[in-house]
Every structure is written in C-alpha cells, then in structure tokens.
Scaffold this active site. Structure first.
Site, PDB file in Angstrom:
ATOM      1  N   GLY A  32      -8.271 -35.934  25.614  1.00 42.11           N
ATOM      2  CA  GLY A  32      -7.804 -35.178  26.770  1.00 42.11           C
ATOM      3  C   GLY A  32      -6.331 -35.326  27.064  1.00 42.11           C
TER       4      GLY A  32
ATOM      5  N   ASP B  79      -7.080 -39.642  21.474  1.00 43.22           N
ATOM      6  CA  ASP B  79      -5.994 -40.493  21.961  1.00 43.22           C
ATOM      7  C   ASP B  79      -6.263 -41.961  21.658  1.00 43.22           C
ATOM      8  OD1 ASP B  79      -4.416 -38.365  23.276  1.00 43.22           O
ATOM      9  OD2 ASP B  79      -6.281 -38.130  24.392  1.00 43.22           O
TER      10      ASP B  79
ATOM     11  N   GLU C  27     -13.357 -29.387  24.642  1.00 40.61           N
ATOM     12  CA  GLU C  27     -13.584 -30.214  23.445  1.00 40.61           C
ATOM     13  C   GLU C  27     -14.946 -30.884  23.494  1.00 40.61           C
ATOM     14  OE1 GLU C  27      -8.974 -31.397  22.393  1.00 40.61           O
ATOM     15  OE2 GLU C  27     -10.072 -32.650  23.769  1.00 40.61           O
TER      16      GLU C  27
HETATM   17  C1  5RP Z   1      -6.480 -32.784  23.570  1.00 34.18           C
HETATM   18  C2  5RP Z   1      -6.927 -34.001  22.863  1.00 34.18           C
HETATM   19  C3  5RP Z   1      -6.165 -34.385  21.646  1.00 34.18           C
HETATM   20  O1  5RP Z   1      -7.016 -34.364  20.553  1.00 34.18           O
HETATM   21  C4  5RP Z   1      -5.602 -35.757  21.859  1.00 34.18           C
HETATM   22  O2  5RP Z   1      -4.827 -35.758  23.031  1.00 34.18           O
HETATM   23  C5  5RP Z   1      -4.741 -36.197  20.672  1.00 34.18           C
HETATM   24  O3  5RP Z   1      -3.595 -35.411  20.637  1.00 34.18           O
HETATM   25  P1  5RP Z   1      -2.536 -35.485  19.464  1.00 34.18           P
HETATM   26  O4  5RP Z   1      -3.250 -35.125  18.206  1.00 34.18           O
HETATM   27  O5  5RP Z   1      -1.486 -34.492  19.856  1.00 34.18           O
HETATM   28  O6  5RP Z   1      -2.006 -36.902  19.414  1.00 34.18           O
HETATM   29  O7  5RP Z   1      -7.882 -34.656  23.195  1.00 34.18           O
HETATM   30  O8  5RP Z   1      -7.184 -32.606  24.743  1.00 34.18           O
END
Ligand code: 5RP
Length: 223
Positions: free
Chosen positions: A95, A84, A103
C-alpha cells in the site's frame, strides 16, 4: 543493476499462454507489466488481465496488453505485485503506492500471488514500514481518532496540502507501528473499525516471493 526490474522480469516467466493475470501497482510491478507487454508483442503471448490501479491499467493499455472487465474474467491464475515489506512467513505490508484495497481484492481472487521485491524489503518482523490504512472520507477524523486510540500513531498521507485520495475516493492513514508482533490479529482488529475499508497487511496471501539480491542472484521463497 535495477533489482526491482530483475525480480519483476523473473516473475513474468511464470506467466503462460492462456492465463488470466492480475497486474500489480508500483515501481516494481511496473517492470513486470513492461515485460508482459514485450512478451505479448514479441512472442504473441495470449493473456487476459485486470489491473490494480488506474496507472497500471493505463500502462497495460499503452503496451497492447489485453484488459478484460472484472465482471467477465472470473478467477485469475496469477497476480504479480510488489510489496513494501515481506517477513519470514511471507506476510506482507503493501500500500505504499496507495493501491492496497484493489490489490487485496485482486490477490484474493488469484490462484497464485507472486510478490516481487528487492532484498531491502525482506525483514524479520513487519512494521518498520508505516502500515497504510484506507479510510472512507465520511467522519474520517473519528476513524483516525480510533486508530490513534489503538496506539497506531497514524498520519494522514498527503498530496501537497490535500489529503491523498486513492483510486477508490478514500483517504490513507499511515500507521507508524514499529513492530507488528501478531499481523493476523492486527489485520482483523483494524478492519473491525467502522470507517476502515482495509489495511495493507496481507496475511497468508502470498504464494511465492521473488527476491533480487544486490549481487544479481534471484531467490525464490515459497509458502
Ligand atoms: C502499491 C504497493 C506496492 O506494491 C508497494 O508499495 C511497493 O512499491 P514499489 O514496487 O514501488 O517499491 O503495494 O500499493
């Protein structure tokens, strides 16, 4: 141009025959899994994988990517996952998709953690994105209160009128911190609270960041 897809597909080039691979979660990791599926099908790429969420596991199974039980796979060669936020030291907030605990476990057991992001995720200081904290349901209001007392400005993640539940049967409080000046200290402080299972700070864990820029170029950041 889908920047998430661009970054994810580039990262899949790091995967070689015989590797043990961790599959991330989210809309960027989705494209990495799709590309891996293509390589397995078209090139006969030989890999063994584990997934960081039920959704990624289901996707891999559908694509015919070999999944191996955690008890049998041993240490992974590489994990490809999204994030994120990424700061200049390659520390992360993860997350947003709710899979932070799995993860982090998978990342800890990988020789190399490759993070795939579009350029909007690369920032100077972590904290604009609300930090997810995974909390066990038992006495969760007390744990939430402890976060509040720490000045974390928590808010329960919701799924309609119910608290959102992770694949591990826990809840998530998203903490609006604004600016995290010491990610390492905060990571430790949060995880000291009984009831907190883990949080979305990934400090000193990522080895490589693959960033897709709006002009279609790819930048590789290394530790
Ligand atoms: C999931 C994560 C994702 O990798 C993170 O939220 C990024 O998500 P996205 O690729 O949909 O933008 O940590 O728990």
């Amino acid at each position: 141009m889908d920047l998430k897809r661009l970054a994810a597909e580039r990262a899949v080039e790091y995967v070689k025959d015989g590797m043990k691979v961790g599959l991330g979660t989210g809309s960027t990791a989705y494209w990495a899994i799709q590309r891996l599926g293509e390589r397995v099908k078209n090139e006969g790429l030989q890999i063994e994988t584990v997934a960081t969420s039920q959704a990624s596991e289901d996707q891999a199974r559908e694509l015919g990517i070999p999944l191996v039980p955690f008890s049998e796979i041993g240490r992974l060669d590489i994990t490809i996952d999204g994030a994120d936020e990424v700061d200049g030291r390659l520390n992360l907030i993860k997350g947003g998709g709710g899979a932070l605990l799995r993860e982090k476990i998978v990342a800890m057991n990988s020789r190399r953690l490759v993070i795939v992001v579009d350029e909007s995720k690369v920032i100077h200081t972590l904290g604009k994105f609300p930090l997810p904290v995974e909390i066990v349901p038992f006495a969760c209001e007390w744990t939430y209160h402890a976060l509040d007392q720490m000045g974390c400005h928590p808010a329960w993640r919701m799924n309609g009128s119910e608290k959102y539940m992770t694949d591990n049967g826990n809840y998530i409080a998203d903490c609006k911190l604004g600016r995290i000046s010491d990610a390492e200290a905060l990571n430790q402080k949060l995880n000291m609270i009984p009831g907190v299972v883990d949080n979305g700070l990934f400090v000193d864990m990522a080895d490589t960041i693959v960033v897709a820029h709006a002009d279609g170029t790819i930048e590789i950041k290394r530790k």
